[in-house]
Enzyme design. Structure first.
Site, PDB file in Angstrom:
ATOM      1  N   LYS A  69      71.863 101.247 -38.872  1.00 56.88           N
ATOM      2  CA  LYS A  69      73.072 101.279 -39.414  1.00 56.88           C
ATOM      3  C   LYS A  69      73.100 100.775 -41.096  1.00 56.88           C
ATOM      4  CE  LYS A  69      77.522 101.210 -37.766  1.00 56.88           C
ATOM      5  NZ  LYS A  69      77.781 101.992 -36.933  1.00 56.88           N
ATOM      6  N   VAL A 100      89.320 106.793 -34.334  1.00 59.54           N
ATOM      7  CA  VAL A 100      88.921 106.687 -33.032  1.00 59.54           C
ATOM      8  C   VAL A 100      90.071 106.269 -32.023  1.00 59.54           C
ATOM      9  CG1 VAL A 100      87.608 105.341 -31.154  1.00 59.54           C
ATOM     10  CG2 VAL A 100      86.700 105.600 -33.455  1.00 59.54           C
ATOM     11  N   GLY A 101      90.755 105.330 -32.428  1.00 58.18           N
ATOM     12  CA  GLY A 101      92.002 105.048 -31.755  1.00 58.18           C
ATOM     13  C   GLY A 101      93.151 106.453 -31.974  1.00 58.18           C
TER      14      GLY A 101
HETATM   15  P1  NAD Z   1      88.914 103.588 -38.893  1.00 65.18           P
HETATM   16  O1  NAD Z   1      88.737 102.753 -40.338  1.00 65.18           O
HETATM   17  O2  NAD Z   1      89.196 104.853 -39.122  1.00 65.18           O
HETATM   18  O3  NAD Z   1      89.991 102.528 -38.079  1.00 65.18           O
HETATM   19  C1  NAD Z   1      89.759 101.523 -37.804  1.00 65.18           C
HETATM   20  C2  NAD Z   1      91.410 100.904 -37.359  1.00 65.18           C
HETATM   21  O4  NAD Z   1      91.386  99.488 -37.160  1.00 65.18           O
HETATM   22  C3  NAD Z   1      92.526 101.055 -38.610  1.00 65.18           C
HETATM   23  O5  NAD Z   1      93.439 101.673 -38.384  1.00 65.18           O
HETATM   24  C4  NAD Z   1      92.536  99.255 -39.069  1.00 65.18           C
HETATM   25  O6  NAD Z   1      93.656  99.124 -39.568  1.00 65.18           O
HETATM   26  C5  NAD Z   1      92.451  98.759 -37.571  1.00 65.18           C
HETATM   27  N1  NAD Z   1      91.884  97.471 -37.868  1.00 65.18           N
HETATM   28  C6  NAD Z   1      90.993  96.890 -38.193  1.00 65.18           C
HETATM   29  N2  NAD Z   1      91.078  95.452 -37.993  1.00 65.18           N
HETATM   30  C7  NAD Z   1      92.093  95.398 -37.029  1.00 65.18           C
HETATM   31  C8  NAD Z   1      92.490  94.144 -36.271  1.00 65.18           C
HETATM   32  N3  NAD Z   1      92.129  93.244 -36.636  1.00 65.18           N
HETATM   33  N4  NAD Z   1      93.517  94.605 -35.427  1.00 65.18           N
HETATM   34  C9  NAD Z   1      94.021  95.548 -35.242  1.00 65.18           C
HETATM   35  N5  NAD Z   1      93.608  96.691 -36.133  1.00 65.18           N
HETATM   36  C10 NAD Z   1      92.593  96.665 -36.882  1.00 65.18           C
HETATM   37  O7  NAD Z   1      87.782 103.326 -38.130  1.00 65.18           O
HETATM   38  P2  NAD Z   1      87.034 104.188 -36.800  1.00 65.18           P
HETATM   39  O8  NAD Z   1      86.142 105.212 -37.519  1.00 65.18           O
HETATM   40  O9  NAD Z   1      88.092 104.573 -35.906  1.00 65.18           O
HETATM   41  O10 NAD Z   1      85.996 103.227 -36.145  1.00 65.18           O
HETATM   42  C11 NAD Z   1      86.714 102.192 -35.331  1.00 65.18           C
HETATM   43  C12 NAD Z   1      85.611 101.511 -34.579  1.00 65.18           C
HETATM   44  O11 NAD Z   1      84.876 102.430 -33.642  1.00 65.18           O
HETATM   45  C13 NAD Z   1      84.562 100.670 -35.460  1.00 65.18           C
HETATM   46  O12 NAD Z   1      83.981  99.932 -34.380  1.00 65.18           O
HETATM   47  C14 NAD Z   1      83.582 101.950 -35.354  1.00 65.18           C
HETATM   48  O13 NAD Z   1      82.189 101.302 -35.381  1.00 65.18           O
HETATM   49  C15 NAD Z   1      83.559 102.508 -33.828  1.00 65.18           C
HETATM   50  N6  NAD Z   1      83.144 103.963 -33.689  1.00 65.18           N
HETATM   51  C16 NAD Z   1      83.561 104.724 -34.361  1.00 65.18           C
HETATM   52  C17 NAD Z   1      83.067 106.156 -34.398  1.00 65.18           C
HETATM   53  C18 NAD Z   1      83.474 107.122 -35.050  1.00 65.18           C
HETATM   54  O14 NAD Z   1      83.270 108.532 -34.626  1.00 65.18           O
HETATM   55  N7  NAD Z   1      84.428 107.130 -36.083  1.00 65.18           N
HETATM   56  C19 NAD Z   1      82.087 106.337 -33.310  1.00 65.18           C
HETATM   57  C20 NAD Z   1      81.821 105.307 -32.708  1.00 65.18           C
HETATM   58  C21 NAD Z   1      82.245 104.236 -32.717  1.00 65.18           C
END
Ligand code: NAD
Length: 363
Positions: A75, A177-178
């Site tokens: 990482k 992801v969400g």
């Molecule tokens: P992203 O930056 O696209 O989205 C993150 C979202 O979380 C944003 O909308 C942000 O506003 C929100 N957020 C941040 N802090 C917050 C809080 N305290 N309360 C509510 N919302 C909050 O990131 P992503 O790529 O979607 O990754 C999200 C998580 O998933 C991370 O932990 C990442 O390591 C994990 N992850 C991502 C992937 C991937 O394919 N992108 C794969 C595995 C794991």
């Protein structure tokens, strides 16, 4: 904490990078490479810490092992605002500084999208999670991790007596992801009732139109601008009535102080390390099933590894589906039978493979 991280598995390298030219400050952790060169995302955040990167690198070691990928875990963290206009400059400098660290293959993570990863690839020819225009499988655009979470849900729901069709879903963190998790789950008949980002939570018991919410988040950068629903604080999402809760943002958001109040029956860990160990124990005592991060959210790295191995988009989706369904079933069967945390079962499985590989390599 560090005693837990520094053990027989690693980390093998912890590197601090600093460039005066673009004021770059970064941390790279290569945790374990017994299974092959390590894949790990580049997180961009002004608050990212060494401890966070160490824990996330270990998560990648376990995730890649359980997913049967020929890769170890790593990482990186860049200490900066992801919206900094100088982003391209410091990504290119970061790339040059890790050029000789051959055992590290950078990938996207929070704050680094496919374009940012393309800048690294352009500098050093080594990265995965690239835009399709340069031969990549754009895992965030395709929603690889969200798809995997929805496949995981299909297997996990029966263990807690939920019918996925009609299940009420709350998503913390409406980012890559969400959004994808909400989209794929709604295609399977689940109903999104709440979503949050840093600006707040939107809640509607009648259900939220996922496509409309994605559009609103895209154009206004805040889910609370969705017109039909109740606006609440970001952390209020954890107390809402729902069947499935998906933390998809930052680490340690489910902890000892809120684990007792969560109403969901099933938690799918979309984010990496979103719950503390003691919170997972509380949830288990309360009969809430929590599928660990490195099982539930492996979709992204599976697609990244498939891209690296020059496979097609369809082959990548097939691999995500089969690997995540198989591992979820395997882990939940044993955890339910032995009444232990799913995380413990999953860790044992991952570690067995790594230890075997380490013995073969004499490490
Ligand atoms: P992203 O930056 O696209 O989205 C993150 C979202 O979380 C944003 O909308 C942000 O506003 C929100 N957020 C941040 N802090 C917050 C809080 N305290 N309360 C509510 N919302 C909050 O990131 P992503 O790529 O979607 O990754 C999200 C998580 O998933 C991370 O932990 C990442 O390591 C994990 N992850 C991502 C992937 C991937 O394919 N992108 C794969 C595995 C794991």
């Amino acid at each position: 904490m560090c005693e837990i991280i520094f053990n027989e598995f690693g980390p093998s390298k912890v590197i601090y990078l600093y460039s005066k030219k673009v004021l770059l400050r970064a941390i790279v952790v290569v945790d374990n490479t017994a299974l092959g060169s390590s894949i790990g995302g580049v997180r961009v955040s002004p608050t990212v810490s060494t401890e966070e990167i160490l824990r996330l690198a270990r998560t990648m070691t376990l995730k890649n092992s359980v997913a049967g990928l020929p890769h170890g875990g790593s990482k990186a963290g860049i200490l900066a605002d992801p919206k900094n206009p100088q982003k391209e400059d410091y990504f290119r400098v970061f790339a040059k500084m890790i050029k000789d660290l051959q055992e590290y293959i950078p990938a996207p993570d929070m704050g680094s999208d496919e374009e940012a990863i393309a800048w690294i690839w352009d500098e050093i020819g080594r990265a995965c999670g690239l835009p399709e225009e340069i031969g990549g499988l754009p895992l965030d655009k395709l929603g690889a991790t969200g798809f995997g979470l929805s496949e995981c849900a299909g297997v996990a729901c029966p263990y807690v007596g939920i019918d996925l069709k009609g299940a009420r879903v709350a998503v913390q963190g409406f980012g890559s992801v969400g959004k994808a998790a909400a989209r794929f789950l709604s295609e399977k008949g689940a109903v999104l009732v709440a979503a949050s980002d840093t600006k707040g939570t939107i809640y509607n018991v009648e259900g939220i139109d996922v496509d409309k919410l994605i559009e609103i988040k895209q154009s206004t950068e805040a889910v609370i601008n969705y017109p039909e629903g109740m606006r609440m604080d970001a952390d209020d999402l954890f107390y809402l009535d729902c069947d499935i809760l998906i933390p998809a943002a930052i680490p340690d958001v489910i902890h000892e102080k809120n684990a007792d109040t969560i109403k969901a029956k099933l938690i799918l860990q979309g984010a990496n390390i979103p719950a503390t160990r003691s919170a997972e124990e509380i949830l288990m005592r309360r009969g809430i099933l929590s599928v660990p991060d490195f099982i539930a959210n492996a979709g992204g790295v599976i697609m990244a590894a498939m891209e690296y191995a020059k496979k097609t988009e369809q082959e990548a989706f097939d691999a995500i589906s089969s690997k995540i369904k198989k591992n979820t079933k395997l882990i939940l069967e044993k955890a339910t039978k032995d009444k232990i945390l799913p995380r413990i079962v999953a860790e044992d499985l991952a570690k067995e493979k790594i230890l075997k590989a380490m013995r073969c390599r004499g490490c």
